[in-house]
Design a protein around this motif. Structure first.
Motif, PDB file in Angstrom:
ATOM      1  N   CYS A 154     -43.615  30.320  21.109  1.00  0.00           N
ATOM      2  CA  CYS A 154     -43.648  30.372  22.585  1.00  0.00           C
ATOM      3  C   CYS A 154     -45.052  30.043  23.080  1.00  0.00           C
ATOM      4  CB  CYS A 154     -43.205  31.750  23.074  1.00  0.00           C
ATOM      5  SG  CYS A 154     -41.467  32.038  22.780  1.00  0.00           S
ATOM      6  N   GLU A 155     -45.463  28.804  22.863  1.00  0.00           N
ATOM      7  CA  GLU A 155     -46.786  28.361  23.274  1.00  0.00           C
ATOM      8  C   GLU A 155     -46.674  27.004  23.970  1.00  0.00           C
ATOM      9  OE1 GLU A 155     -49.123  28.580  19.735  1.00  0.00           O
ATOM     10  OE2 GLU A 155     -49.077  30.777  19.717  1.00  0.00           O
ATOM     11  N   TYR A 156     -47.772  26.544  24.517  1.00  0.00           N
ATOM     12  CA  TYR A 156     -47.786  25.389  25.398  1.00  0.00           C
ATOM     13  C   TYR A 156     -47.153  24.147  24.780  1.00  0.00           C
ATOM     14  CZ  TYR A 156     -49.459  21.995  28.784  1.00  0.00           C
ATOM     15  OH  TYR A 156     -49.522  20.996  29.725  1.00  0.00           O
ATOM     16  N   PHE A 157     -47.453  23.896  23.508  1.00  0.00           N
ATOM     17  CA  PHE A 157     -46.966  22.657  22.879  1.00  0.00           C
ATOM     18  C   PHE A 157     -45.668  22.875  22.098  1.00  0.00           C
ATOM     19  CE2 PHE A 157     -51.598  21.750  23.203  1.00  0.00           C
ATOM     20  CZ  PHE A 157     -51.500  20.659  24.064  1.00  0.00           C
ATOM     21  N   ALA A 158     -44.913  23.896  22.433  1.00  0.00           N
ATOM     22  CA  ALA A 158     -43.709  24.248  21.666  1.00  0.00           C
ATOM     23  C   ALA A 158     -42.732  23.088  21.527  1.00  0.00           C
ATOM     24  CB  ALA A 158     -43.008  25.433  22.312  1.00  0.00           C
ATOM     25  N   MET A 189     -43.146  34.386  18.066  1.00  0.00           N
ATOM     26  CA  MET A 189     -44.426  34.751  18.707  1.00  0.00           C
ATOM     27  C   MET A 189     -44.216  35.032  20.191  1.00  0.00           C
ATOM     28  SD  MET A 189     -46.775  32.015  16.664  1.00  0.00           S
ATOM     29  CE  MET A 189     -46.283  31.614  14.986  1.00  0.00           C
ATOM     30  N   TYR A 190     -43.152  35.744  20.471  1.00  0.00           N
ATOM     31  CA  TYR A 190     -42.707  36.032  21.840  1.00  0.00           C
ATOM     32  C   TYR A 190     -43.501  37.210  22.400  1.00  0.00           C
ATOM     33  CZ  TYR A 190     -39.188  36.148  25.594  1.00  0.00           C
ATOM     34  OH  TYR A 190     -38.535  36.076  26.799  1.00  0.00           O
ATOM     35  N   ASP A 191     -44.136  37.003  23.543  1.00  0.00           N
ATOM     36  CA  ASP A 191     -44.909  38.054  24.206  1.00  0.00           C
ATOM     37  C   ASP A 191     -44.374  38.236  25.623  1.00  0.00           C
ATOM     38  OD1 ASP A 191     -46.715  39.735  25.386  1.00  0.00           O
ATOM     39  OD2 ASP A 191     -48.504  38.609  24.776  1.00  0.00           O
ATOM     40  N   ARG A 192     -43.642  39.302  25.837  1.00  0.00           N
ATOM     41  CA  ARG A 192     -42.970  39.526  27.132  1.00  0.00           C
ATOM     42  C   ARG A 192     -43.943  39.626  28.303  1.00  0.00           C
ATOM     43  NH1 ARG A 192     -37.703  40.386  25.958  1.00  0.00           N
ATOM     44  NH2 ARG A 192     -37.272  41.098  23.841  1.00  0.00           N
ATOM     45  N   ARG A 193     -45.199  39.968  28.014  1.00  0.00           N
ATOM     46  CA  ARG A 193     -46.183  40.141  29.095  1.00  0.00           C
ATOM     47  C   ARG A 193     -46.794  38.809  29.528  1.00  0.00           C
ATOM     48  NH1 ARG A 193     -49.759  43.902  25.482  1.00  0.00           N
ATOM     49  NH2 ARG A 193     -49.245  42.090  24.204  1.00  0.00           N
ATOM     50  N   VAL A 200     -41.773  28.803  28.556  1.00  0.00           N
ATOM     51  CA  VAL A 200     -41.325  28.069  27.363  1.00  0.00           C
ATOM     52  C   VAL A 200     -39.869  28.413  27.064  1.00  0.00           C
ATOM     53  CG1 VAL A 200     -41.620  27.814  24.857  1.00  0.00           C
ATOM     54  CG2 VAL A 200     -43.632  27.810  26.350  1.00  0.00           C
ATOM     55  N   ALA A 201     -39.534  29.703  27.118  1.00  0.00           N
ATOM     56  CA  ALA A 201     -38.163  30.149  26.840  1.00  0.00           C
ATOM     57  C   ALA A 201     -37.173  29.502  27.816  1.00  0.00           C
ATOM     58  CB  ALA A 201     -38.081  31.667  26.916  1.00  0.00           C
ATOM     59  N   THR A 202     -37.549  29.468  29.096  1.00  0.00           N
ATOM     60  CA  THR A 202     -36.691  28.864  30.121  1.00  0.00           C
ATOM     61  C   THR A 202     -36.482  27.379  29.847  1.00  0.00           C
ATOM     62  OG1 THR A 202     -37.457  30.463  31.756  1.00  0.00           O
ATOM     63  CG2 THR A 202     -36.448  28.465  32.610  1.00  0.00           C
ATOM     64  N   GLU A 203     -37.574  26.693  29.486  1.00  0.00           N
ATOM     65  CA  GLU A 203     -37.518  25.244  29.220  1.00  0.00           C
ATOM     66  C   GLU A 203     -36.632  24.942  28.005  1.00  0.00           C
ATOM     67  OE1 GLU A 203     -38.663  21.439  30.511  1.00  0.00           O
ATOM     68  OE2 GLU A 203     -38.941  23.400  31.426  1.00  0.00           O
ATOM     69  N   VAL A 204     -36.802  25.721  26.943  1.00  0.00           N
ATOM     70  CA  VAL A 204     -36.017  25.501  25.714  1.00  0.00           C
ATOM     71  C   VAL A 204     -34.535  25.736  26.000  1.00  0.00           C
ATOM     72  CG1 VAL A 204     -35.582  26.330  23.355  1.00  0.00           C
ATOM     73  CG2 VAL A 204     -37.935  26.038  24.155  1.00  0.00           C
ATOM     74  N   LYS A 205     -34.229  26.812  26.741  1.00  0.00           N
ATOM     75  CA  LYS A 205     -32.820  27.129  27.054  1.00  0.00           C
ATOM     76  C   LYS A 205     -32.207  26.075  27.972  1.00  0.00           C
ATOM     77  CE  LYS A 205     -33.194  32.042  26.162  1.00  0.00           C
ATOM     78  NZ  LYS A 205     -33.526  33.364  26.709  1.00  0.00           N
ATOM     79  N   LYS A 206     -33.044  25.497  28.838  1.00  0.00           N
ATOM     80  CA  LYS A 206     -32.554  24.443  29.730  1.00  0.00           C
ATOM     81  C   LYS A 206     -32.110  23.216  28.921  1.00  0.00           C
ATOM     82  CE  LYS A 206     -35.213  21.870  32.568  1.00  0.00           C
ATOM     83  NZ  LYS A 206     -36.304  21.717  33.549  1.00  0.00           N
TER      84      LYS A 206
END
Length: 260
Positions: A154-158, A189-193, A200-206
């Motif tokens: 879950c980072e910028y270049f995922a 490497m998921y950080d809820r905060r 990133v999560a939203t983009e991947v799920k989209k």
């Protein structure tokens, strides 16, 4: 053991540092903890999956390299681990030479499939830890597999390079392994905060919808520490958030496979 037919899952992403080996190790351990007989195949010359279950490079018995290049009997190279249901086909730095040595070989992309064929009836799951590249070792992993699990940090270049990986999977499916499919994408490497994590999560799920696992793997120090002790997270600290996440992932994978 007979009457089994292993499901073979390649864990692949050409980007390094995405939690690929951590996932291979701990998903295998989580499935073993659920009573499934699991073979972990360390197809990365770095050998981190091997040392992560306490099998070190100095060990004298055969490695995956010997199965590739010396036609060594696969069963003779498989080692038991401290986990009753988890075995490993270990790696060594010699595996680096395989890509060069296989170049002139006919059906070079199908050698791992050949190596693993005798093991299928002895395990419920075979997990292949592929190296962080799209070279011949990874192509062999994809050709030998039923499905591919893709860890994404879950980072910028995922998403960088993901299109290339998906295209490679399509090519392998088209030319070498018709049944190959994407098992799922796993956010690591998921950080809820962290706002970027959610973006990133939203983009991947989209882009990938239901192929993205509901389970996410959090940033967790215990997950990073456990391999240096030659232990999976199930042995090292079963109550930490990382262990709980991999147990949850194992359950979700079994549910999707209708095997829970």
């Amino acid at each position: 053991m007979t009457n089994l037919k292993a499901k073979v899952i390649a864990v692949a992403n050409q980007k390094g540092g995405v939690g690929k080996t951590t996932t291979s190790l701990n998903l295998a351990a989580a499935l073993a903890a659920k009573g499934k007989k699991v073979l972990l195949v360390d197809s990365d010359p770095q050998g981190n999956a091997s040392s992560g279950v306490g099998v070190f490079k100095s060990d004298e018995k055969g490695h995956l390299y010997h199965c590739y290049m010396n036609n060594r009997d696969t069963e003779s190279c498989i080692r038991e681990t401290r986990s009753k249901k988890l075995s490993i086909l270990p790696s060594s730095i010699d595996l680096v030479g395989v890509e060069i040595e296989l170049i002139s070989l006919k059906e070079r992309e199908k050698q791992l499939k050949r190596i693993l064929r005798p093991t299928h009836e002895h395990y419920h799951y075979i997990i292949i830890d592929c190296p962080p590249s799209l070279g011949l070792l990874t192509i062999n992993g994809l050709t030998a597999a039923d499905s591919v699990l893709i860890p994404l940090q879950c980072e910028y270049f995922a998403l960088e390079g993901l299109a290339q990986l998906v295209e490679t999977i399509r090519k392998v499916k088209r030319t070498l392994n018709r049944g190959l499919y994407i098992e799922g994408l796993l956010l690591t490497m998921y950080d809820r905060r962290n706002r970027l994590t959610h973006q990133v999560a939203t983009e991947v799920k989209k882009h990938f919808g239901a192929q993205v696992y509901n389970t996410v793997i959090p940033r967790n120090v215990r997950l990073s520490e456990s391999p240096s002790y030659g232990k999976t997270i199930m042995e090292y600290d079963r109550k930490c958030p990382g262990a709980k996440a991999y147990i949850k992932l194992g359950n979700e994978l079994l549910r999707r496979s209708k095997e829970e």
